[in-house]
Enzyme design. Structure first.
Site, short mmCIF file in Angstrom:
data_model
loop_
_atom_site.label_atom_id
_atom_site.label_comp_id
_atom_site.label_asym_id
_atom_site.label_seq_id
_atom_site.Cartn_x
_atom_site.Cartn_y
_atom_site.Cartn_z
N ASP A 154 0.86 -1.19 0.00
CA ASP A 154 0.00 0.00 0.00
C ASP A 154 0.89 1.24 0.00
O ASP A 154 1.68 1.45 0.93
CB ASP A 154 -0.90 -0.02 1.24
CG ASP A 154 -1.81 1.19 1.31
OD1 ASP A 154 -2.55 1.42 0.35
OD2 ASP A 154 -1.76 1.92 2.31
N THR A 183 -3.20 5.37 -4.08
CA THR A 183 -2.11 6.07 -3.36
C THR A 183 -0.77 5.89 -4.08
O THR A 183 0.05 6.80 -4.07
CB THR A 183 -2.00 5.55 -1.92
OG1 THR A 183 -1.90 4.12 -1.96
CG2 THR A 183 -3.19 5.93 -1.09
N THR A 184 -0.56 4.73 -4.69
CA THR A 184 0.69 4.51 -5.43
C THR A 184 0.62 5.23 -6.78
O THR A 184 1.57 5.90 -7.18
CB THR A 184 0.93 3.00 -5.65
OG1 THR A 184 0.86 2.34 -4.39
CG2 THR A 184 2.27 2.74 -6.29
N ASP A 217 -9.26 -0.32 1.97
CA ASP A 217 -9.17 0.39 0.68
C ASP A 217 -10.41 0.11 -0.17
O ASP A 217 -11.01 1.02 -0.75
CB ASP A 217 -7.92 -0.05 -0.09
CG ASP A 217 -6.65 0.60 0.44
OD1 ASP A 217 -6.77 1.36 1.41
OD2 ASP A 217 -5.57 0.34 -0.09
#
Length: 529
Positions: A63, A96-97, A389
């Site tokens: 994550d 998020t990445t 998530d």
């Protein structure tokens, strides 16, 4: 006579100007993007994070937000990327990445343009035009099935499976996608994720995880207390149920006989009995306390046929108060001012080797609990992050029900429209717009690279497919070829994609504006000798 900057700042303060400042910013931001790049996509790898604190705790995760917030970073531009990753996690829960990788690729392209003597403000103007064009192209192709509950549930299921594909839960993604969709649809659009509780119990396999309607408290029922309570009236409290301590430190009580000690103990017992009688006077049959309940009050509650649960964690009692419709009380003098919680049945259940307390038929009918099983605490922690998530993305999709295809399709689609804009735009801005399209195509390139595929060949095939109108081509990492992502069921939330696009562009713009980095001198400690 010009004053040198070294005369402006205190000793030990440092300043980097112009090209050096810009290079330091670019290098820091691109290094952060390269760090998390390998975790992107369904075949992305995990990182092990080991803390240097006491216990040397270990986290295994892919994550982006979890990795970046665990790092201690000195480079100011890298911190900007860490912050956008955290905001993306708080705002929409996923991507998020992607947001960090896209911002890094935009800066990589900007570095090449600056080497050609193109001014940063020209690049920023071009990036802004490109971002707006890309967003409009994506919005035009987004679909909305909110009016059809069956198709909307199918969309949610596909989005959940796509989100979980890159996580530890990928092997059982259909099972967990169903759990997440059922939990979110129970909220009936309220979006209150507090009503969904996740309990982790080591043992069994991830496939043994299940959804339970109602609320589960990770506590045992005490000895000699009723194991089953129907039509429960629950008082949730945060109060001291041990012997009331004398609050004056260093106080000394002198007595001249053992009988006097007995009197003091009797007075303490009497005080506690009065407190318990006040609590029983609320007409309850279940008492849940945040703090410990000593043996004497526990006996009094058992004699009155009241189920007393002690030492419930604070998160647990706050959620219990929410789902049963009660309030946390600390004083018991006015029973009419205390709001009690209600549920149809309280009973003890077994999960694995552990006993837990189950509240069913709670006032907040949307409440549910997801019980995660797994081989170890590390697996369970990562499974919880993955499921969280998925729940966040589904909650956002219930609010904004537009969905787009995934698997590299959105980036290639947006890049095609941005390329068209570049051809129509005069001047140096067109170079910046072209670079934006190149940065967008880097996302499917990285997904293919992480899957061990020939990225140059695949992305070239994708571009050719997208030259056709209304193409649904994306990367199928399982077959290692270009596939129809609509048939493969690879969907993503429009809101998540939009947030990635806009946040990455804003972060790149902020770093591009920098031409001076000033580090202040550390504050000196005064010598008190």
């Amino acid at each position: 006579m010009a004053i040198g900057s070294e005369n402006l700042f205190k000793e030990e303060a440092t300043e980097e100007k112009g090209e050096r400042a810009r290079m330091a910013s670019f290098i820091g931001a691109i290094a952060i993007a390269d760090l998390v790049k390998t975790t992107l996509g369904p075949k992305g790898m995990d990182k092990i994070l080991q803390s240097t604190g006491r216990g040397n705790s270990v986290t295994v995760t892919n994550d982006g937000a979890t990795i970046l917030k665990s790092l201690h970073i000195d480079n100011p531009a890298a911190r900007v990327l860490v912050d956008i990753s955290k905001v993306q996690d708080d705002e929409v829960g996923d991507g998020t990445t992607s947001v960090v990788v896209l911002a890094g690729e935009l800066l990589r392209e900007a570095e090449k343009l600056i080497a050609k003597n193109i001014h940063p403000m020209t690049i920023i103007d071009g990036y802004r035009m490109a971002a707006e064009c890309a967003r409009a192209a994506l919005e035009k192709r987004a679909r909305d099935n909110k009016a059809d509950p069956v198709k909307f549930r199918e969309d949610l299921l596909n989005i959940a499976m796509t989100t979980l594909s890159s996580k530890i839960l990928a092997q059982d993604k259909l099972h967990f996608a169903n759990l997440a969709v059922d939990a979110v649809l129970r909220l009936k659009g309220s979006g209150n994720l507090e009503a969904i509780q996740i309990i982790k119990k080591a043992g069994g396999s991830l496939k043994d995880s299940f959804l339970d309607e109602g609320f589960i408290l990770d506590k045992k029922i005490g000895i000699g207390q009723p194991k089953r309570v129907e039509n429960a009236k629950i008082l949730v409290a945060n109060t001291a149920m041990d012997t009331d301590k004398i609050k004056i430190y260093g106080a000394r009580v002198r007595v001249d006989s053992m009988a006097k000690i007995g009197e003091i103990e009797a007075a303490e017992k009497s005080k506690m009995r009065q407190k318990v009688e006040k609590i029983i006077g609320h007409g309850i049959n279940c008492f849940v306390n945040r703090q410990l309940i000593y043996n004497f009050p526990e006996e009094l509650f058992a004699d009155a046929g009241i189920l007393a649960i002690e030492h419930a964690d604070f998160d647990g009692i706050e959620r219990l108060a929410l789902v049963t419709g009660g309030e946390i009380a600390s004083t018991f003098d006015n029973p009419e001012s205390v709001r009690l919680g209600h549920c149809k049945l309280i009973e003890e259940i077994m999960i694995g080797e552990d006993k837990l307390i189950h509240f069913s038929g709670v006032d907040l009918g949307q409440a549910c609990t997801i019980i995660l099983r797994g081989a170890s605490s590390h697996v369970l922690d990562e499974a919880e992050r993955s499921l969280h998530d998925a729940l966040c993305v589904l909650q956002q999709t219930v609010g904004d029900s537009r969905v787009v295809l995934g698997g590299g399709w959105p980036e290639v689609l947006m890049a095609r429209h941005v390329d068209e804009l570049a051809r129509k735009t005069p001047g140096k801005k067109s170079l910046a717009i072209e670079s934006y399209a190149t940065a967008l195509r880097a996302i499917p390139t990285i997904i293919a690279d992480n899957s061990g595929l020939d990225s140059a060949e695949l992305v070239a095939q994708l571009r050719a497919e997208h030259a056709k109108e209304d193409s649904t081509a994306g990367i199928d990492v399982i077959l290692g070829a270009v596939g129809n992502v609509e048939k493969l069921g690879i969907f993503e939330s429009f809101k998540v994609k939009q947030a990635v696009l806009l946040s990455a562009t804003e972060a790149a713009e902020m770093i591009l504006r920098v031409d001076d980095i000033i580090k202040c001198a550390p504050r000196q400690r005064e010598d008190r000798m």
